[in-house]
Design a protein around this motif. Structure first.
Motif, PDB file in Angstrom:
ATOM      1  N   VAL A  25      49.919  45.864  30.026  1.00 26.50           N
ATOM      2  CA  VAL A  25      49.765  44.535  29.445  1.00 26.50           C
ATOM      3  C   VAL A  25      48.772  43.702  30.239  1.00 26.50           C
ATOM      4  CG1 VAL A  25      50.962  42.360  28.999  1.00 26.50           C
ATOM      5  CG2 VAL A  25      52.024  44.505  28.344  1.00 26.50           C
ATOM      6  N   LEU A  26      48.869  43.734  31.566  1.00 25.82           N
ATOM      7  CA  LEU A  26      47.951  42.942  32.390  1.00 25.82           C
ATOM      8  C   LEU A  26      46.512  43.424  32.239  1.00 25.82           C
ATOM      9  CD1 LEU A  26      50.042  42.496  35.675  1.00 25.82           C
ATOM     10  CD2 LEU A  26      49.476  40.754  33.985  1.00 25.82           C
ATOM     11  N   VAL A  27      46.310  44.729  32.294  1.00 26.08           N
ATOM     12  CA  VAL A  27      44.945  45.264  32.211  1.00 26.08           C
ATOM     13  C   VAL A  27      44.354  45.006  30.831  1.00 26.08           C
ATOM     14  CG1 VAL A  27      43.578  47.375  32.275  1.00 26.08           C
ATOM     15  CG2 VAL A  27      45.330  46.987  34.007  1.00 26.08           C
ATOM     16  N   LEU A 129      55.959  51.365  47.155  1.00 25.27           N
ATOM     17  CA  LEU A 129      55.803  51.340  45.698  1.00 25.27           C
ATOM     18  C   LEU A 129      55.064  50.086  45.261  1.00 25.27           C
ATOM     19  CD1 LEU A 129      56.417  52.579  42.948  1.00 25.27           C
ATOM     20  CD2 LEU A 129      58.626  51.411  42.983  1.00 25.27           C
ATOM     21  N   ALA A 130      55.339  48.957  45.912  1.00 26.29           N
ATOM     22  CA  ALA A 130      54.620  47.720  45.587  1.00 26.29           C
ATOM     23  C   ALA A 130      53.127  47.869  45.873  1.00 26.29           C
ATOM     24  CB  ALA A 130      55.202  46.559  46.383  1.00 26.29           C
ATOM     25  N   VAL A 131      52.788  48.481  47.005  1.00 25.35           N
ATOM     26  CA  VAL A 131      51.379  48.708  47.342  1.00 25.35           C
ATOM     27  C   VAL A 131      50.732  49.612  46.304  1.00 25.35           C
ATOM     28  CG1 VAL A 131      49.818  49.751  49.028  1.00 25.35           C
ATOM     29  CG2 VAL A 131      51.716  48.322  49.812  1.00 25.35           C
ATOM     30  N   LEU A 132      51.414  50.700  45.953  1.00 26.39           N
ATOM     31  CA  LEU A 132      50.860  51.644  44.981  1.00 26.39           C
ATOM     32  C   LEU A 132      50.643  50.978  43.626  1.00 26.39           C
ATOM     33  CD1 LEU A 132      50.063  54.560  44.338  1.00 26.39           C
ATOM     34  CD2 LEU A 132      52.468  55.019  43.802  1.00 26.39           C
ATOM     35  N   ALA A 133      51.642  50.207  43.162  1.00 27.22           N
ATOM     36  CA  ALA A 133      51.525  49.561  41.853  1.00 27.22           C
ATOM     37  C   ALA A 133      50.368  48.575  41.821  1.00 27.22           C
ATOM     38  CB  ALA A 133      52.838  48.852  41.510  1.00 27.22           C
ATOM     39  N   ASN A 134      50.212  47.788  42.870  1.00 24.44           N
ATOM     40  CA  ASN A 134      49.142  46.789  42.884  1.00 24.44           C
ATOM     41  C   ASN A 134      47.769  47.422  43.053  1.00 24.44           C
ATOM     42  OD1 ASN A 134      50.140  43.761  42.914  1.00 24.44           O
ATOM     43  ND2 ASN A 134      51.686  44.948  43.999  1.00 24.44           N
ATOM     44  N   LEU A 135      47.682  48.518  43.768  1.00 27.61           N
ATOM     45  CA  LEU A 135      46.390  49.201  43.880  1.00 27.61           C
ATOM     46  C   LEU A 135      45.998  49.835  42.546  1.00 27.61           C
ATOM     47  CD1 LEU A 135      46.538  50.863  47.418  1.00 27.61           C
ATOM     48  CD2 LEU A 135      45.295  48.808  46.702  1.00 27.61           C
ATOM     49  N   VAL A 136      46.961  50.412  41.842  1.00 28.76           N
ATOM     50  CA  VAL A 136      46.668  50.947  40.504  1.00 28.76           C
ATOM     51  C   VAL A 136      46.214  49.823  39.578  1.00 28.76           C
ATOM     52  CG1 VAL A 136      47.695  52.022  38.475  1.00 28.76           C
ATOM     53  CG2 VAL A 136      48.182  52.935  40.738  1.00 28.76           C
ATOM     54  N   LEU A 137      46.918  48.682  39.647  1.00 27.30           N
ATOM     55  CA  LEU A 137      46.514  47.526  38.838  1.00 27.30           C
ATOM     56  C   LEU A 137      45.086  47.102  39.174  1.00 27.30           C
ATOM     57  CD1 LEU A 137      47.136  45.145  36.925  1.00 27.30           C
ATOM     58  CD2 LEU A 137      48.075  43.936  38.897  1.00 27.30           C
ATOM     59  N   VAL A 143      37.897  48.864  36.347  1.00 27.04           N
ATOM     60  CA  VAL A 143      37.184  49.709  35.384  1.00 27.04           C
ATOM     61  C   VAL A 143      37.276  49.159  33.961  1.00 27.04           C
ATOM     62  CG1 VAL A 143      37.547  51.758  36.797  1.00 27.04           C
ATOM     63  CG2 VAL A 143      39.191  51.211  35.003  1.00 27.04           C
ATOM     64  N   SER A 144      38.174  48.189  33.715  1.00 28.17           N
ATOM     65  CA  SER A 144      38.313  47.641  32.369  1.00 28.17           C
ATOM     66  C   SER A 144      37.331  46.522  32.070  1.00 28.17           C
ATOM     67  CB  SER A 144      39.737  47.117  32.157  1.00 28.17           C
ATOM     68  OG  SER A 144      39.979  45.972  32.956  1.00 28.17           O
ATOM     69  N   MET A 145      36.686  45.973  33.102  1.00 29.59           N
ATOM     70  CA  MET A 145      35.715  44.907  32.883  1.00 29.59           C
ATOM     71  C   MET A 145      34.455  45.456  32.218  1.00 29.59           C
ATOM     72  SD  MET A 145      37.026  42.050  33.856  1.00 29.59           S
ATOM     73  CE  MET A 145      35.638  40.944  34.164  1.00 29.59           C
ATOM     74  N   PRO A 146      33.709  44.614  31.502  1.00 29.81           N
ATOM     75  CA  PRO A 146      32.512  45.103  30.799  1.00 29.81           C
ATOM     76  C   PRO A 146      31.471  45.709  31.725  1.00 29.81           C
ATOM     77  CG  PRO A 146      33.158  42.944  29.978  1.00 29.81           C
ATOM     78  CD  PRO A 146      34.003  43.212  31.182  1.00 29.81           C
ATOM     79  N   ASP A 147      31.389  45.260  32.973  1.00 30.98           N
ATOM     80  CA  ASP A 147      30.396  45.776  33.922  1.00 30.98           C
ATOM     81  C   ASP A 147      31.096  46.195  35.207  1.00 30.98           C
ATOM     82  OD1 ASP A 147      31.154  43.206  34.402  1.00 30.98           O
ATOM     83  OD2 ASP A 147      29.188  42.537  35.141  1.00 30.98           O
ATOM     84  N   PRO A 148      31.762  47.357  35.213  1.00 33.66           N
ATOM     85  CA  PRO A 148      32.485  47.793  36.414  1.00 33.66           C
ATOM     86  C   PRO A 148      31.547  47.896  37.614  1.00 33.66           C
ATOM     87  CG  PRO A 148      33.044  49.167  34.525  1.00 33.66           C
ATOM     88  CD  PRO A 148      31.872  48.319  34.121  1.00 33.66           C
ATOM     89  N   GLY A 149      32.028  47.451  38.753  1.00 30.16           N
ATOM     90  CA  GLY A 149      31.232  47.470  39.970  1.00 30.16           C
ATOM     91  C   GLY A 149      31.955  46.765  41.093  1.00 30.16           C
ATOM     92  N   ALA A 154      36.507  43.457  43.269  1.00 32.44           N
ATOM     93  CA  ALA A 154      36.979  42.262  43.976  1.00 32.44           C
ATOM     94  C   ALA A 154      37.980  41.487  43.127  1.00 32.44           C
ATOM     95  CB  ALA A 154      35.784  41.374  44.338  1.00 32.44           C
ATOM     96  N   LEU A 155      37.735  41.425  41.802  1.00 37.30           N
ATOM     97  CA  LEU A 155      38.675  40.754  40.913  1.00 37.30           C
ATOM     98  C   LEU A 155      40.028  41.459  40.916  1.00 37.30           C
ATOM     99  CD1 LEU A 155      39.283  38.663  38.675  1.00 37.30           C
ATOM    100  CD2 LEU A 155      38.355  40.313  37.023  1.00 37.30           C
ATOM    101  N   GLY A 156      40.013  42.790  40.794  1.00 36.50           N
ATOM    102  CA  GLY A 156      41.262  43.533  40.805  1.00 36.50           C
ATOM    103  C   GLY A 156      42.005  43.401  42.118  1.00 36.50           C
ATOM    104  N   LEU A 157      41.287  43.449  43.235  1.00 32.51           N
ATOM    105  CA  LEU A 157      41.937  43.321  44.544  1.00 32.51           C
ATOM    106  C   LEU A 157      42.464  41.905  44.767  1.00 32.51           C
ATOM    107  CD1 LEU A 157      39.547  45.441  46.788  1.00 32.51           C
ATOM    108  CD2 LEU A 157      41.843  46.044  45.989  1.00 32.51           C
ATOM    109  N   ALA A 158      41.831  40.910  44.159  1.00 31.94           N
ATOM    110  CA  ALA A 158      42.351  39.545  44.268  1.00 31.94           C
ATOM    111  C   ALA A 158      43.714  39.443  43.588  1.00 31.94           C
ATOM    112  CB  ALA A 158      41.362  38.560  43.643  1.00 31.94           C
TER     113      ALA A 158
END
Length: 521
Positions: A25-27, A129-137, A143-149, A154-158
């Motif tokens: 849902v978030l992605v 598990l929290a670390v794994l879930a947030n890193l997958v997120l 990779v879901s953004m129009p211009d992955p890079g 940085a957006l995902g890690l934020a």
């Protein structure tokens, strides 16, 4: 820490559905928002004008924060950073509490500790598990953004930084109390305080105050507007420090106990607790009052922003608002959109209140009550009363707050208040359908009752992103929210309202009949 990896695998097994729903849902929402910005603001001049309007409106600064760039990615980060930081925080709070304090409260941890499992293994597996879930997120957002890079990473890690910080806060809270609900309340309170601090900082222009809010740290990373990678060290360091604190506290207390001693209640119940309705209110009131405060703030925010929305949205943005609802002006379209999005969250409260029945049953608190003269249906109805009436009360608070502020701002309280209030209350039948679905699952398929959360998440996703992504009509029709008249602005049609009420009643009756016939537990 002996046995931490087998416990991690166990946690993954138990949470594979919940985590998948949260992350998908978030992605999907992030990808859909980025796509909508690209379609609504195709020209750089339009995006530049949006940036100026966004930073010039204190109300929008309080809701969304400051915008640091006018690219599609920067505007997506501005629009989503606050709310998806909150959602990532909630996801991780629920995850950590469920695998620490809840396991301890229900006695499962004691059984695990009787095997070859170290004292801190359960806490360690929950944090891993929290670390794994947030890193997958973070990776999927990138990779879901129009211009992955690098900027999308940085957006995902934020997002992940906010989630991990509040997960570590939840780990500390789990050491303090004997109740999972109290631990969740402490962590959620910290999340609400962080949101409030960020809102004050952005609306007042006090820049240093942002450093006190984990939600604002994601904004300070500035994805797509400079990518300040070093800011990501702040949530990382705070998470590690809080994890160490939780580990030390875990070693200083007994299994099942909290560092804060539980307060004993009176030996005899008060006369007000002699019936199932009074007991249900005692159990549900904390949750309801918290939601009521949130809907009051949401209504005030929506109403205060409505008067200035004409300067904020122009061109394609107006078309986007009209797709969500309303055809009689940008302000009406904005009110229909904003009230609709906030009102859809009422379904989450409805499901939570209904599924309190299941938690009372699985925690073996229902059987002692039903062993008294209290019969099944009155006990069930007492909780459903606050589930359905509470939902209507939340939407009443939302509409009244928004209508009052908007009416005062436009000097037309008598005209605007009933219109805005009606726009919120018309969402009640749709939320009741969601609640009826939860009741049906509880009564007929109790072991699958948690599927109600996945259903309400799917309804929100379809309703929120369907108009932007031009989803087919059959997909939109799956969500009960898609059948609600988009007030104010659209014509009021009563037929879908009555049909939604009929569906809600049918699902509730089916669930009640199923609960009456099945075994308790």
């Amino acid at each position: 820490m002996s046995g931490v990896l087998p416990l991690l695998r166990l946690s993954l097994r138990l949470d594979r559905v919940r985590l998948s729903v949260w992350i998908v849902v978030l992605v999907a929402s992030v990808a859909g928002s980025a796509s909508s910005f690209a379609g609504v603001y195709p020209e750089q001049a339009d995006r530049d004008a949006l940036l100026v309007a966004a930073n010039g409106n204190p109300t929008f600064a309080a809701i969304y924060g400051d915008a640091f760039g006018s690219s599609v990615g920067a505007l997506t980060a501005w629009r989503l950073m606050t709310f998806y930081g909150v959602l990532a925080g909630l996801m991780t709070i629920f995850l950590v509490i469920r695998h620490t304090r809840t396991d301890e409260e229900t006695g499962r941890l004691e059984l695990l500790r009787a095997t070859v499992v170290g004292r801190s293994a359960r806490l360690g597996s929950a944090l891993l598990l929290a670390v794994l879930a947030n890193l997958v997120l973070a990776g999927l957002v990138a990779v879901s953004m129009p211009d992955p890079g690098p900027s999308s990473l940085a957006l995902g890690l934020a997002f992940a930084g906010a989630g991990l910080t509040f997960g570590a806060i939840a780990a500390v809270a789990a050491q303090l109390t004997e109740s999972s609900r109290s631990a969740t309340g402490i962590a959620a309170g910290a999340l609400g305080a962080a949101f409030l601090v960020r809102a004050i900082a952005d609306s007042s222009g006090i820049g240093w105050l942002r450093w006190l809010s984990p939600i604002a740290w994601g904004q300070l990373v500035r994805p797509y507007a400079g990518d300040r990678w070093w800011v990501l060290a702040v949530p990382l360091v705070v998470t590690v420090l809080l994890a160490v604190v939780a580990w030390r506290l875990n070693g200083r207390r007994d299994v099942g106990a909290g560092l804060l001693a539980a307060r004993l209640g009176p030996a005899r119940a008060a006369p007000a607790l002699r019936g199932p309705v009074a007991l249900a209110w005692r159990l549900q009131r904390g949750t309801f009052l918290s939601w009521a405060a949130g809907f009051l703030v949401g209504g005030l925010a929506v109403g205060s922003a409505a008067s200035g929305v004409g300067d904020f949205v122009e061109g394609g943005a107006a078309d986007l608002l009209r797709k969500f609802g309303g055809e009689k002006g940008i302000v009406d379209a904005y009110l229909a959109t904003s009230l609709g999005l906030v009102a859809m969250l009422a379904g989450l409260y409805t499901v939570s209140a209904v599924l309190r029945l299941r938690s009372e049953e699985t925690d073996l608190r229902a059987e002692p009550v039903l062993a008294t003269p209290v019969r099944r249906l009155p006990w069930m109805g007492s909780h459903l009363l606050f589930a359905f009436a509470g939902t209507a009360a939340l939407l009443l608070i939302l509409g009244a707050a928004a209508g009052l502020v908007h009416g005062l701002a436009t000097h037309d309280l008598a005209g605007q208040f009933p219109r805005v209030l009606g726009a919120a209350l018309v969402m009640v039948p749709a939320a009741w359908v969601v609640g009826g679905l939860a009741v049906a699952l509880f009564g007929l398929l109790p072991r699958a009752a948690a599927v109600a959360w996945a259903c309400v998440g799917g309804f929100l996703l379809v309703t929120f992103l369907g108009p932007v992504l031009q989803a087919p009509a059959w997909a939109m029709d799956v969500s009960p929210y898609s059948h609600v008249p988009r007030l104010p602005g659209a014509a009021m049609t009563w037929a879908p309202v009555w049909w939604l009420l009929l569906v809600a009643v049918a699902l509730t009756v089916a669930g009640a009949a199923g609960f009456r016939r099945r075994d308790v537990g």
